[in-house]
Design a protein around this motif. Sequence first.
Motif: not given
Length: 84
Positions: A30-57
Amino acid sequence: MLFILWWIIVGLIAGWITGKLMKGSGYGTIMDIIVGIIGAIIGGFIMRALGFSGQGGMIYTIIIAILGAVILTFLLRLITGKRA
C-alpha cells in the motif's frame, strides 16, 4: 473512474521499481503504491517546471513516476533516518 485505476497501476509499478532501485525492501504494498502515486505527481511537476509537456505514453508516465518516487523516497529516508 478509469484514471484512478491508471494511477494505482502506475503507482504500484513505480513504487515497486523504486524500492528495488533504492536498495531497500520498500514500505509494503500500500505504501509503495502511495509513494508511486505521489512520486508521479512530483515527477510531473518537475517535468512541467523544466518545460516538458505532460503528454506521453505509458512508458513515459512510468519513468516520470519512478523519477519522482526516487526523489520522494530519498527525502523520506533523510527525514526518517531509515537506511537500506
